[in-house]
Design an enzyme around this catalytic site. Structure first.
Site, PDB file in Angstrom:
ATOM      1  N   GLY A 242       0.808  -1.218   0.000  1.00 12.97           N
ATOM      2  CA  GLY A 242       0.000   0.000   0.000  1.00 12.97           C
ATOM      3  C   GLY A 242       0.838   1.263   0.000  1.00 12.97           C
TER       4      GLY A 242
ATOM      5  N   ASP B  67      -1.649   8.770  -5.968  1.00 13.30           N
ATOM      6  CA  ASP B  67      -0.328   8.154  -5.827  1.00 13.30           C
ATOM      7  C   ASP B  67       0.657   8.708  -6.850  1.00 13.30           C
ATOM      8  OD1 ASP B  67      -1.776   6.704  -4.037  1.00 13.30           O
ATOM      9  OD2 ASP B  67      -1.825   4.867  -5.234  1.00 13.30           O
TER      10      ASP B  67
HETATM   11  C1  GLA Z   1      -4.958   3.599  -3.856  1.00 11.76           C
HETATM   12  C2  GLA Z   1      -5.237   4.312  -5.174  1.00 11.76           C
HETATM   13  C3  GLA Z   1      -5.417   5.810  -4.947  1.00 11.76           C
HETATM   14  C4  GLA Z   1      -6.405   6.096  -3.844  1.00 11.76           C
HETATM   15  C5  GLA Z   1      -6.089   5.253  -2.606  1.00 11.76           C
HETATM   16  C6  GLA Z   1      -7.131   5.415  -1.544  1.00 11.76           C
HETATM   17  O1  GLA Z   1      -3.704   3.978  -3.356  1.00 11.76           O
HETATM   18  O2  GLA Z   1      -4.183   4.103  -6.063  1.00 11.76           O
HETATM   19  O3  GLA Z   1      -5.815   6.413  -6.149  1.00 11.76           O
HETATM   20  O4  GLA Z   1      -7.715   5.886  -4.274  1.00 11.76           O
HETATM   21  O5  GLA Z   1      -5.977   3.892  -2.918  1.00 11.76           O
HETATM   22  O6  GLA Z   1      -7.119   6.687  -1.034  1.00 11.76           O
END
Ligand code: GLA
Length: 390
Positions: free
Chosen positions: A127, A175
């Site tokens: 993550g 991200d």
């Molecule tokens: C992932 C996705 C982002 C966002 C997050 C939750 O990291 O890539 O675009 O939606 O989850 O905030």
């Protein structure tokens, strides 16, 4: 600190391809302070770049052939041509660099062939945006090398499109923007509707604080159904409420919000919408606190964000809930799961002196559960966004 990395990546490139790379670029992973699942609702986010990064060494070829290699990719060089690129045409890790090339070609840029070697120390599946880091490193390298002059926010949109349409993960733009636009010592306050952004100073050390990152070691993925299902639920709620996106819901909390959300059919949509609306308000609150230099007061905002992810958005998991609860009992100021959810990492805001107690308590809580992986820990210092290393 990164120059030794650049030398290693360049040396590996020479060993692989028998010639020097034309340059080495890197793009970081990220944590998100607050603002989760708001980015595909035209909302606000507040990510921070990590020192962990994907690095890429690149040299052009004149025959339209692309060769890609990754130190994390089980040895083989993957080969294809620029002309043959189409959504899904390359699978596995190589889909990320392939998607980056595909999206530039789709955007109208003439691409040469290319030799490319990647090396990343962003933990995969934790993550922390390891895939966005790969794509952003490749996009920045090509933009720079070919002199395309694409502004970084637009490069982030292209990276998002590559992930959406080439890889097939329906993610938002947080991200990629974090990886390309974050600055050292700051959190990036981003409005995902118009990409307006501001660097908000985040001097944790001066405030006598640290951000501890707890890797729950529960792998998550975004191409799977749960992320998509949340996104579709949000879009349906916005439609039913008659707004362009949940960002536009006028009430930020309390009875007024409950009354508004009562117009939605069923508790599930109400909860999804409530998370997004209250989460946007929490981002604004967090930015206000940082601007006022009240970093300790950020703690309860983070913890409220976790409760909302757990109770309303239903994207936490026993491991992330346990990490948050245990950290708070051990004296943390605040804690929350960061990123897409269903595992990944938890961030903990605390004083440095409490870190050993918190990590020991979380490790013990995990060890007491059958089948839980041992958690991993590191402290996060806000690092620079993507850049050329040599
Ligand atoms: C992932 C996705 C982002 C966002 C997050 C939750 O990291 O890539 O675009 O939606 O989850 O905030």
């Amino acid at each position: 600190m990164n120059e030794p990395h650049a030398a290693v990546v360049a040396e590996e490139f020479v060993a692989l391809y028998g010639r020097e790379p034309e340059g080495v670029w890197q793009a970081p992973g990220r944590i998100n302070l607050i603002g989760e699942h708001t980015d595909y609702n035209d909302g606000f986010v507040l990510p921070v770049a990590l020192p962990h990064a994907a690095r890429v060494a690149v040299a052009r070829r004149d025959d339209g052939v692309v060769r890609v290699h990754s130190s994390q990719g089980a040895g083989a060089v993957v080969e294809f041509t620029v002309d043959s690129l189409a959504p899904g045409s390359v699978a596995g890790w190589a889909a990320y660099p392939a998607g980056a090339l595909w999206v530039l070609r789709e955007d109208g840029h003439a691409l040469p062939g290319i030799d490319l070697h990647l090396d990343s120390d962003v933990p995969f599946g934790a993550g922390l945006s390891s895939s966005a880091a790969l794509q952003c490193a490749v996009l920045l390298a090509l933009d720079d090398l070919l002199g395309l002059g694409v502004a970084r926010p637009r490069l982030a949109r292209l990276a998002q499109r590559a992930e959406n349409d080439y890889v097939g993960a329906p993610v938002g733009v947080m991200d990629q923007t974090a990886s390309l636009c974050c600055a050292e010592g700051a959190a990036l306050f981003l409005d995902t509707r118009d990409m307006a952004q501001r660097q908000v100073p985040l001097d944790l050390a001066a405030a006598g604080l640290v951000l501890l990152v707890v890797d729950t070691r529960v792998e998550h993925g975004h191409a799977d159904g749960a992320y998509r299902q949340r996104r579709e639920g949000c879009e349906r709620s916005a439609d039913l409420l008659g707004v362009k996106a949940l960002r536009d819901v006028e009430a930020s909390g309390g009875a007024e919000l409950d009354a508004l959300l009562a117009r939605l059919p069923g508790e599930e949509l109400r909860r999804l919408a409530r998370h997004v609306v209250t989460e946007n308000a929490r981002v604004l609150e967090a930015v206000r606190l940082l601007d006022e230099g009240r970093l300790r007061a950020l703690g309860p905002v983070l913890t409220a964000g976790h409760a909302s992810q757990r109770d309303d958005f239903a994207i936490s998991c026993p491991q992330s809930d346990t990490a948050v609860d245990t950290a708070l009992v051990a004296g943390a100021l605040g804690a929350r799961q960061t990123g897409g959810g269903f595992g990944g990492c938890v961030i903990v805001l605390t004083e440095p002196a409490r870190v050993p107690g918190i990590t020991a308590a979380i490790a013990a809580a995990y060890a007491a559960r059958d089948g839980w992986n041992a958690p991993a820990f590191f402290t996060a210092t806000p690092a620079p966004g993507a850049r050329r290393l040599r």
